[in-house]
Design a protein around this motif. Structure first.
Motif, PDB file in Angstrom:
ATOM      1  N   ALA A 246       0.823  -1.207   0.000  1.00  0.00           N
ATOM      2  CA  ALA A 246       0.000   0.000   0.000  1.00  0.00           C
ATOM      3  C   ALA A 246       0.857   1.257   0.000  1.00  0.00           C
ATOM      4  CB  ALA A 246      -0.927  -0.015   1.215  1.00  0.00           C
ATOM      5  N   GLU A 247       1.987   1.199   0.712  1.00  0.00           N
ATOM      6  CA  GLU A 247       2.835   2.379   0.826  1.00  0.00           C
ATOM      7  C   GLU A 247       3.656   2.624  -0.432  1.00  0.00           C
ATOM      8  OE1 GLU A 247       5.290   1.952   4.225  1.00  0.00           O
ATOM      9  OE2 GLU A 247       3.642   2.044   5.656  1.00  0.00           O
ATOM     10  N   SER A 248       4.185   1.544  -1.034  1.00  0.00           N
ATOM     11  CA  SER A 248       5.139   1.750  -2.110  1.00  0.00           C
ATOM     12  C   SER A 248       4.697   1.272  -3.470  1.00  0.00           C
ATOM     13  CB  SER A 248       6.461   1.029  -1.765  1.00  0.00           C
ATOM     14  OG  SER A 248       6.249  -0.376  -1.797  1.00  0.00           O
ATOM     15  N   GLY A 249       3.600   0.496  -3.510  1.00  0.00           N
ATOM     16  CA  GLY A 249       3.176  -0.023  -4.795  1.00  0.00           C
ATOM     17  C   GLY A 249       3.941  -1.265  -5.202  1.00  0.00           C
ATOM     18  N   GLY A 250       4.766  -1.801  -4.337  1.00  0.00           N
ATOM     19  CA  GLY A 250       5.493  -3.018  -4.662  1.00  0.00           C
ATOM     20  C   GLY A 250       6.785  -2.749  -5.399  1.00  0.00           C
ATOM     21  N   ASP A 251       7.515  -3.823  -5.665  1.00  0.00           N
ATOM     22  CA  ASP A 251       8.759  -3.752  -6.407  1.00  0.00           C
ATOM     23  C   ASP A 251       8.515  -4.141  -7.860  1.00  0.00           C
ATOM     24  OD1 ASP A 251       9.948  -3.098  -4.037  1.00  0.00           O
ATOM     25  OD2 ASP A 251      10.881  -5.054  -3.728  1.00  0.00           O
ATOM     26  N   TRP A 252       9.543  -3.898  -8.675  1.00  0.00           N
ATOM     27  CA  TRP A 252       9.534  -4.312 -10.070  1.00  0.00           C
ATOM     28  C   TRP A 252      10.718  -5.234 -10.299  1.00  0.00           C
ATOM     29  CZ3 TRP A 252       5.718  -2.618 -13.460  1.00  0.00           C
ATOM     30  CH2 TRP A 252       4.924  -1.545 -13.016  1.00  0.00           C
ATOM     31  N   MET A 253      10.543  -6.205 -11.170  1.00  0.00           N
ATOM     32  CA  MET A 253      11.621  -7.100 -11.572  1.00  0.00           C
ATOM     33  C   MET A 253      11.912  -6.835 -13.047  1.00  0.00           C
ATOM     34  SD  MET A 253      12.331  -8.942  -8.841  1.00  0.00           S
ATOM     35  CE  MET A 253      13.036 -10.509  -9.321  1.00  0.00           C
ATOM     36  N   ILE A 254      13.126  -6.367 -13.329  1.00  0.00           N
ATOM     37  CA  ILE A 254      13.507  -6.012 -14.694  1.00  0.00           C
ATOM     38  C   ILE A 254      14.371  -7.115 -15.288  1.00  0.00           C
ATOM     39  CG2 ILE A 254      14.679  -4.329 -16.151  1.00  0.00           C
ATOM     40  CD1 ILE A 254      14.095  -2.199 -14.099  1.00  0.00           C
TER      41      ILE A 254
END
Length: 402
Positions: free
Chosen positions: A162-170
């Motif tokens: 909720a705070e960060s929107g999650g991570d991304w995996m590139i």
């Protein structure tokens, strides 16, 4: 080798501050950069200490806001700084231009929080950037890039989804990356949505991120001191806080950055051409044939005159585009024109400089052969000159009909 002590370019600078800045840059170029350029280019050595010096001198963030460590300089001045640096060594001038390009996305589209957190180190903290758009299968057709970024809400680097929107995996591979393997951060365009331009998002990725690696540098015909390499992203985790702009906005950010970056390439091209002309003039006025300097012969005088005229025209063209940018007016067409004209000029002038020196020009004892090899890449990077013609024509006649 000639004893080349070029006269400063007669610049019409708007303020005493600008004149002092150009004097500082010229001093650094002549004392710290030019004397070692030939030897280090031949050895393929990247001059990281020069970029550290430029950062300490406040020269790596010139066109950006002083609130974040930039120099508050208009493009009209910044580009002339690039020209002076490129005249001393193209690896340095082009490197500063690429670094500025790498900072553009965050400086222009980043949130206030991102700018406060990241920009000071990027602009004046000794960091060096790289710009990751091209891929092995997508060069001119950049919108077809395949590097993907997918959400991974289970990432350990966030406190809560909720705070960060999650991570991304590139995951993917970028190609032809200037500073690949030596940069401290990479501005990366990756696909987060559907095919095409609207599915691309920009990210700021630190060089020490797990899963990020660089291949061996490409073996190039020129600019051997500037590493150009593929950069691999093998499940590189990036927190959402390092996403720049909105999802799907990345391609628009990339194109906006390239409009400004093309002006940087144009200025570097004129710097390289000016260095070649200076070398040709020094040789022509000192070389005796048939009892007089070869600069006395009309054929050579006309060649030198044409070289000088094309350089002045290129300088005027990139400065005109810069002034439009500084005034907040559209300048994409003029940027493409400047990149096209100035890089073609660099190729012709450096080739003609080799001709002026004759057999000596074809040897590594004189720098003009290196200038000629370096000039070629300027017609290719940040949009080939064929792409520039397409951009210009689109502004003149509208998009192509199919």
């Amino acid at each position: 080798m000639t004893d080349r002590t070029p006269q400063p370019v007669d610049r019409q600078l708007p303020t005493d501050e600008a004149r002092d800045l150009l004097a500082l840059v010229r001093d650094i170029a002549q004392r710290e950069i030019a004397p070692k350029a030939a030897e280090e280019e031949d050895a393929g050595r990247f001059p990281r200490e020069i970029f550290t010096l430029l950062s300490e001198s406040g020269l790596l963030g010139l066109p950006y806001d002083s609130e974040y460590g930039g120099g508050d300089q208009p493009y009209e001045i910044y580009l002339q700084v690039l020209e002076e640096l490129a005249a001393a060594r193209l690896t340095v001038g082009l490197g500063v231009s690429v670094h500025s390009l790498s900072c553009y996305a965050l400086a222009t589209y980043g949130s206030k929080q991102q700018q406060v957190e990241f920009l000071p180190d990027m602009l004046g903290g000794g960091l060096l950037g790289a710009y990751c758009l091209s891929e092995p299968s997508s060069g001119s057709d950049a919108a077809s890039l395949r590097t993907k970024a997918v959400r991974d809400d289970g990432g350990p680097s966030r406190s809560s989804a909720a705070e960060s929107g999650g991570d991304w995996m590139i995951t993917g591979t970028k190609a032809w990356i200037t500073h690949g393997g030596v940069a401290d951060f990479y501005t990366v365009m990756a696909r987060t949505g559907a095919e095409g331009a609207r599915g691309i998002t920009a990210f700021l990725v630190p060089a020490d991120a797990e899963g990020l690696s660089a291949a061996a540098p490409e073996k190039k015909m020129g600019m051997k001191g500037s590493p150009t390499a593929q950069v691999h992203f093998d499940g590189v985790r990036v927190p959402d806080e390092r996403r720049i702009g909105d999802e799907g906005q990345g391609f628009a950010i990339a194109l906006a950055a390239l409009d400004s970056g093309r002006l940087g390439i144009a200025a570097c091209a004129i710097g390289l051409a000016q260095a070649a002309l200076d070398e040709a003039l020094a040789y022509a006025t000192g070389r005796q044939q048939f009892g007089r300097p070869i600069s006395d012969f009309q054929g050579l005088r006309f060649l030198l005159a044409d070289m000088a005229t094309q350089i002045e025209a290129g300088r005027a063209l990139y400065l005109a585009a810069a002034r439009l940018r500084d005034a907040g007016r559209p300048f994409a067409k003029q940027a493409a024109m400047a990149k096209l004209h100035c890089t073609d000029t660099a190729m012709k002038v450096t080739t003609d400089a080799v001709q002026v020196l004759g057999g000596y020009g074809y040897t590594a004892d004189f720098p003009v052969e290196r200038y000629m090899r370096e000039a070629k890449v300027l017609q290719i990077v940040e949009g080939t000159n064929q792409i520039q013609r397409m951009v210009i024509a689109r502004h003149l006649a509208g998009p192509e009909t199919r």
